[in-house]
Design an enzyme around this catalytic site. Structure first.
Site, PDB file in Angstrom:
ATOM      1  N   GLU A 204      14.168  27.053  -3.890  1.00  0.00           N
ATOM      2  CA  GLU A 204      14.659  27.912  -2.964  1.00  0.00           C
ATOM      3  C   GLU A 204      16.114  28.391  -2.944  1.00  0.00           C
ATOM      4  OE1 GLU A 204      15.028  25.903   0.932  1.00  0.00           O
ATOM      5  OE2 GLU A 204      14.884  23.936  -0.049  1.00  0.00           O
ATOM      6  N   ASP A 234       6.868  29.437 -13.527  1.00  0.00           N
ATOM      7  CA  ASP A 234       6.109  30.081 -14.612  1.00  0.00           C
ATOM      8  C   ASP A 234       5.693  31.514 -14.088  1.00  0.00           C
ATOM      9  OD1 ASP A 234       5.549  27.902 -15.988  1.00  0.00           O
ATOM     10  OD2 ASP A 234       4.152  27.110 -14.559  1.00  0.00           O
TER      11      ASP A 234
HETATM   12  P1  AMP Z   1       5.759  25.189 -12.449  1.00  0.00           P
HETATM   13  O1  AMP Z   1       5.736  26.819 -12.444  1.00  0.00           O
HETATM   14  O2  AMP Z   1       6.833  24.723 -12.882  1.00  0.00           O
HETATM   15  O3  AMP Z   1       5.446  24.850 -10.755  1.00  0.00           O
HETATM   16  O4  AMP Z   1       4.502  24.725 -13.312  1.00  0.00           O
HETATM   17  C1  AMP Z   1       3.260  24.376 -12.472  1.00  0.00           C
HETATM   18  C2  AMP Z   1       2.204  24.269 -13.582  1.00  0.00           C
HETATM   19  O5  AMP Z   1       2.530  23.502 -14.697  1.00  0.00           O
HETATM   20  C3  AMP Z   1       0.828  23.722 -12.838  1.00  0.00           C
HETATM   21  O6  AMP Z   1      -0.013  24.570 -12.778  1.00  0.00           O
HETATM   22  C4  AMP Z   1       0.552  22.430 -13.955  1.00  0.00           C
HETATM   23  O7  AMP Z   1      -0.743  22.675 -14.374  1.00  0.00           O
HETATM   24  C5  AMP Z   1       1.454  22.656 -15.112  1.00  0.00           C
HETATM   25  N1  AMP Z   1       1.826  21.268 -15.720  1.00  0.00           N
HETATM   26  C6  AMP Z   1       2.088  20.286 -15.062  1.00  0.00           C
HETATM   27  N2  AMP Z   1       2.570  19.198 -15.938  1.00  0.00           N
HETATM   28  C7  AMP Z   1       2.592  19.725 -17.170  1.00  0.00           C
HETATM   29  C8  AMP Z   1       2.739  19.400 -18.360  1.00  0.00           C
HETATM   30  N3  AMP Z   1       3.189  18.050 -18.766  1.00  0.00           N
HETATM   31  N4  AMP Z   1       2.367  20.049 -19.632  1.00  0.00           N
HETATM   32  C9  AMP Z   1       2.095  21.433 -19.390  1.00  0.00           C
HETATM   33  N5  AMP Z   1       1.751  21.891 -18.082  1.00  0.00           N
HETATM   34  C10 AMP Z   1       1.998  21.235 -17.064  1.00  0.00           C
END
Ligand code: AMP
Length: 303
Positions: A204, A234
């Site tokens: 945030e 992401d």
């Molecule tokens: P973010 O955009 O950082 O919130 O990443 C969220 C996404 O990361 C979620 O949809 C998870 O499925 C994925 N995720 C969580 N842990 C891992 C990991 N160790 N390796 C790859 N993807 C992951």
């Protein structure tokens, strides 16, 4: 110009102070591809199990997302279980089930090998390097990771970081990997390993973008409704890289990187308004431009 992404495609089970969902569609490559597809064609490399809904793959390929590089393997799709407390900036992992990723050895379709822009999304550093070994002379490569890989695969991760131009980390990740609490020092340490730019996602509090000699800070959009921060990072990266790839190979200026940061921030601000990819998959280009304009108004001042 085409943007290649490798990353996870997942089922996520998430609890936040605003609700709970079980096994909804998520994953770093899923959020990234959807976000970037508003700006440029995407080439997706990932693996799912036979339990992954075919409609979701259909939805991805009905946009400008090439799914030739998506393998469907025997076994179960990656599953991440996590929760957030009132501090939505910190995701707490309860369980990471790699499942089909354990055996995954990506082979790039021939036409993916010339992709000029590459994003190594959050996944095993060994897989990130497998992709780097198969692409020919990309113009720009960026990498993201997560505490899971910093802790479980530090050596290969450092090696992968040494081979890319940009890293996109959140603030706890860059502090952990660099051993520096101060974000400017942490970014300098990481740039010492090879990358020329570091983009730090601060939830945030927005984004801090550093390169040798430049610094740019963008706020996060102050939203009234936030349901689930999963995928914000992401989606940011998808908007950021998508904008850079949309510049059609022209020399990228500091202003391009600034605008890319704003596109990333604008698209990420929609993702958190609903669980899973619900909001992200139903955006219009007009909504995205309006949000970029709203950011301009938010930070404009004159002397
Ligand atoms: P973010 O955009 O950082 O919130 O990443 C969220 C996404 O990361 C979620 O949809 C998870 O499925 C994925 N995720 C969580 N842990 C891992 C990991 N160790 N390796 C790859 N993807 C992951």
């Amino acid at each position: 110009m085409s943007l290649l992404v490798v990353g996870s495609m997942a089922f996520d089970s998430i609890k936040s102070p605003f609700g709970e969902v079980e096994r909804v569609v998520g994953g770093s490559a899923t959020y990234f591809s959807l976000a970037a597809s508003y700006l440029t064609p995407v080439r997706l490399v990932s693996v799912v199990g036979k339990d992954f809904p075919r409609e979701v793959i259909g939805m991805l390929s009905s946009r400008s997302i090439d799914t030739q590089g998506l393998a469907i393997a025997d076994g179960k799709t990656f599953h991440w279980k996590g929760y957030y407390e009132y501090d939505l900036n910190t995701a707490h992992t309860v369980k990471t089930e790699l499942n089909v990723f354990q055996e995954f050895a990506p082979v790039l379709p021939e036409e993916y090998r010339d992709s000029p822009y590459v994003f190594l999304g959050n996944i095993a550093p060994r897989l990130q390097m497998d992709i780097l070994d198969q692409v020919r002379k990309p113009r720009l490569v960026a990498l993201d990771t997560m505490n899971y890989w910093i802790e479980n695969s530090p050596g290969p991760l450092r090696e992968a970081i040494g081979r890319v131009d940009i890293v996109v980390f959140n603030e706890s990740e860059i502090r952990e990997i660099s051993g520096e609490y101060n974000l400017v020092k942490a970014a300098r340490t990481v740039m010492g390993w090879g990358p020329s730019r570091v983009v730090i996602k601060r939830g945030e509090y927005g984004v801090l973008h550093l390169s040798d000699g430049t610094m740019f800070a963008a706020p996060a959009y102050p939203l009234e409704t936030i349901f689930d921060p999963t995928g914000a990072g992401d989606s940011f990266a998808g908007g950021f890289m998508g904008y850079l790839a949309s510049r059609d190979g022209s020399e990228l200026s500091d202003m391009d990187y600034r605008l890319a940061t704003m596109y990333g921030s604008a698209i990420a601000s929609f993702t958190v308004e609903a669980f899973s990819t619900e909001r992200l998959q139903n955006l219009t280009p007009e909504e995205i431009s309006e949000r970029v304009d709203a950011f301009r108004t938010l930070t404009e001042f004159r002397v």
